[in-house]
Write a protein that holds these residues in place. Structure first.
Motif, PDB file in Angstrom:
ATOM      1  N   ARG A 172      -5.808   8.107   3.008  1.00  0.00           N
ATOM      2  CA  ARG A 172      -7.186   8.144   2.623  1.00  0.00           C
ATOM      3  C   ARG A 172      -8.084   7.254   3.439  1.00  0.00           C
ATOM      4  O   ARG A 172      -9.345   7.253   3.722  1.00  0.00           O
ATOM      5  CB  ARG A 172      -7.412   7.839   1.025  1.00  0.00           C
TER       6      ARG A 172
ATOM      7  N   GLU B 148      -0.188   7.384   0.828  1.00  0.00           N
ATOM      8  CA  GLU B 148      -1.047   8.134   0.614  1.00  0.00           C
ATOM      9  C   GLU B 148      -2.539   7.343   0.647  1.00  0.00           C
ATOM     10  O   GLU B 148      -3.669   8.067   0.947  1.00  0.00           O
ATOM     11  CB  GLU B 148      -1.207   9.061  -0.489  1.00  0.00           C
ATOM     12  N   ASP B 149      -2.494   5.986   0.023  1.00  0.00           N
ATOM     13  CA  ASP B 149      -3.600   5.433   0.189  1.00  0.00           C
ATOM     14  C   ASP B 149      -4.144   4.860   1.566  1.00  0.00           C
ATOM     15  O   ASP B 149      -5.324   5.151   1.894  1.00  0.00           O
ATOM     16  CB  ASP B 149      -3.733   4.194  -0.728  1.00  0.00           C
TER      17      ASP B 149
ATOM     18  N   ALA C  36     -12.660   8.006  -3.316  1.00  0.00           N
ATOM     19  CA  ALA C  36     -11.474   7.774  -3.836  1.00  0.00           C
ATOM     20  C   ALA C  36     -11.682   6.047  -4.002  1.00  0.00           C
ATOM     21  O   ALA C  36     -12.430   5.382  -3.489  1.00  0.00           O
ATOM     22  CB  ALA C  36     -10.345   7.871  -2.700  1.00  0.00           C
ATOM     23  N   GLN C  37     -10.727   5.611  -4.925  1.00  0.00           N
ATOM     24  CA  GLN C  37     -10.515   4.244  -5.139  1.00  0.00           C
ATOM     25  C   GLN C  37      -9.182   3.600  -3.918  1.00  0.00           C
ATOM     26  O   GLN C  37      -8.295   4.127  -4.030  1.00  0.00           O
ATOM     27  CB  GLN C  37      -9.970   3.894  -6.370  1.00  0.00           C
ATOM     28  N   PHE C  38      -9.658   2.475  -3.324  1.00  0.00           N
ATOM     29  CA  PHE C  38      -8.775   1.933  -2.386  1.00  0.00           C
ATOM     30  C   PHE C  38      -8.200   0.830  -2.999  1.00  0.00           C
ATOM     31  O   PHE C  38      -9.070  -0.128  -3.605  1.00  0.00           O
ATOM     32  CB  PHE C  38      -9.532   1.745  -0.983  1.00  0.00           C
ATOM     33  N   PRO C  39      -6.814   0.234  -2.903  1.00  0.00           N
ATOM     34  CA  PRO C  39      -6.437  -0.902  -3.430  1.00  0.00           C
ATOM     35  C   PRO C  39      -7.038  -2.064  -2.636  1.00  0.00           C
ATOM     36  O   PRO C  39      -7.434  -2.288  -1.722  1.00  0.00           O
ATOM     37  CB  PRO C  39      -4.775  -0.909  -3.093  1.00  0.00           C
TER      38      PRO C  39
ATOM     39  N   TYR D  51       0.991  -1.197  -0.120  1.00  0.00           N
ATOM     40  CA  TYR D  51       0.010   0.223  -0.237  1.00  0.00           C
ATOM     41  C   TYR D  51       1.048   1.283  -0.030  1.00  0.00           C
ATOM     42  O   TYR D  51       1.772   1.176   0.699  1.00  0.00           O
ATOM     43  CB  TYR D  51      -0.837   0.040   1.392  1.00  0.00           C
ATOM     44  N   ARG D  52       0.567   2.053  -0.844  1.00  0.00           N
ATOM     45  CA  ARG D  52       1.159   3.421  -0.461  1.00  0.00           C
ATOM     46  C   ARG D  52       0.798   4.350   0.413  1.00  0.00           C
ATOM     47  O   ARG D  52      -0.602   4.128   1.057  1.00  0.00           O
ATOM     48  CB  ARG D  52       0.830   4.401  -1.918  1.00  0.00           C
TER      49      ARG D  52
ATOM     50  N   SER E 291      -9.333  -2.650  -7.362  1.00  0.00           N
ATOM     51  CA  SER E 291      -9.550  -1.641  -6.365  1.00  0.00           C
ATOM     52  C   SER E 291     -11.116  -1.538  -6.172  1.00  0.00           C
ATOM     53  O   SER E 291     -11.989  -2.005  -6.504  1.00  0.00           O
ATOM     54  CB  SER E 291      -9.057  -0.288  -6.599  1.00  0.00           C
TER      55      SER E 291
ATOM     56  N   TYR F  90      -6.656  15.491   2.366  1.00  0.00           N
ATOM     57  CA  TYR F  90      -7.275  14.119   2.777  1.00  0.00           C
ATOM     58  C   TYR F  90      -8.735  14.302   3.383  1.00  0.00           C
ATOM     59  O   TYR F  90      -9.832  13.998   2.870  1.00  0.00           O
ATOM     60  CB  TYR F  90      -6.349  13.400   3.595  1.00  0.00           C
TER      61      TYR F  90
END
Length: 372
Positions: A128, A124-125, A210-213, A121-122, A225, A204
């Protein structure tokens, strides 16, 4: 003429010994504190929040408050302090692989965004996931990246102390119900005001979807995602709202801190423990409306403590990068011109050289839609 009223609909609960008077003696007194001048509007009727506060974000002046230092369970509004403490420490593009241990110990019924072990995971994700879905799983991963839960809690407590938030006792980084974990409307407002100086924090908390992984498809090997939405019911509904954080648990009830800009003025409102979940949004909106009308027509009953410099970056931590310098205050003439041209969406420029920069990129051009 100053007046002191009892709380509408909810009895005053005796504060702990040595109740804080940070921000002024009146803020340590029970009940509603208000000092109206001629022409001042009446406070909204039917307020049920056990504690609330209305403040000017730029000057820090408290326009009115009710039991401002009453210590109550925070729920997920405590994530504002978590973000203010930890967010500057990691580059948003840092990639982290989640382990089983990082997701262990989540309380039953915790709000989750859907972080899974053994996936990348990044940063920033993950943030969010913290701000939009109030994901305790994302909080725990970031806390482990920061050196672990105990270290993060200790840093949050130190940060609260530095901010002048003396009502706050941190036990968990996510705000989940835990005996002894407490804060106040005054302290939550300090956390929001400090956090909003960080452009990533502002972005944020102003993000609506947003799209989350997601997981990796076993057939295609491609990672999917899924959509997540901000659980802040005023975002996109209340004109000029720029965040910041809501919370709800069975024990804490509903809590919310909101920031909004209108006509070149920025206000912060915190409401804690009203009679229901929807009431926390309705009463926040009503107090924001009142504050924009009352500004200049009431004598402040206290003041928010000025925030210290932004937290320094962690030294040598994985993925850490130097913290950005706080934005320097622009001349008033430049800020006024930018506001008139629509370039400034958050009018919270702090006095004494502090500056809350624009969040126009995060909030302008977003179509409004009814809250869920």
């Amino acid at each position: 003429m100053a007046v002191s009223l009892s709380s509408a609909g909810t009895p005053w609960q005796e504060p702990p010994p040595g109740v804080s008077t940070v921000g002024g003696e009146r803020l340590g007194q029970p009940g509603v504190q208000l000092a109206p001048s001629a022409g001042a509007p009446a406070l909204p009727t039917g307020l049920t929040g056990q504690s609330w506060l209305v403040a000017d974000a730029a000057s820090g002046e408290v326009l009115a408050a009710n039991n401002a230092h009453l210590r109550l369970p925070p729920a997920s509004t405590l994530k504002m302090l978590f973000a203010d403490t930890v967010l500057p420490k990691f580059d948003k593009n840092t990639v982290h692989r989640v382990t089983d241990a990082e997701l262990a110990g989540l309380g039953a019924g915790s709000s989750l965004v859907g972080v899974k072990e053994n996936l990348d995971y990044r940063v920033e994700d993950l943030w969010r996931g913290v701000f939009l879905a109030s994901g305790n799983d994302a909080v725990r991963v970031l806390a482990h990246m920061n050196g672990g839960i105990p270290q993060t809690v200790a840093q949050m407590q130190a940060r609260a102390q530095a901010l002048g938030a003396l009502d706050t006792k941190v036990i968990t980084p996510d705000g989940y119900d835990t005996d002894g974990q407490l804060t106040s409307a005054y302290d939550l407002t300090l956390f929001a005001r400090s956090g909003l100086r960080n452009p990533d924090f502002r972005a944020y908390c102003a993000t609506r979807t947003a799209q989350f992984p997601g997981a990796v498809d076993k057939t295609t090997g491609q990672r999917g995602s899924f959509g997540i939405a901000n659980t802040d019911r005023l975002l996109g509904k209340y004109p000029g709202l720029v965040g910041v954080k809501n919370g709800y648990t069975t024990n804490a009830g509903a809590t919310f801190t909101g920031a909004a800009e209108r006509g070149g003025r920025a206000l912060l409102v915190t409401v804690m423990h009203p009679t229901g979940l929807q009431q926390v949004y309705d009463e926040t909106a009503a107090l924001l409306d009142w504050g924009f009308t009352a500004a200049g027509k009431v004598t402040p009953v206290g003041r928010l403590a000025d925030p210290p410099p932004l937290p320094a970056a962690s030294a040598g931590g994985a993925g850490s990068t130097p913290a950005a310098e706080p934005p320097k205050a622009a001349p008033v003439e430049q800020l006024s011109a930018a506001r008139e041209q629509g370039e400034v969406g958050w009018a919270g420029w702090l006095a004494a050289g502090l500056c809350l920069a624009a969040v126009a990129a995060a909030v302008h051009g977003v179509r409004r839609r009814p809250a869920r």
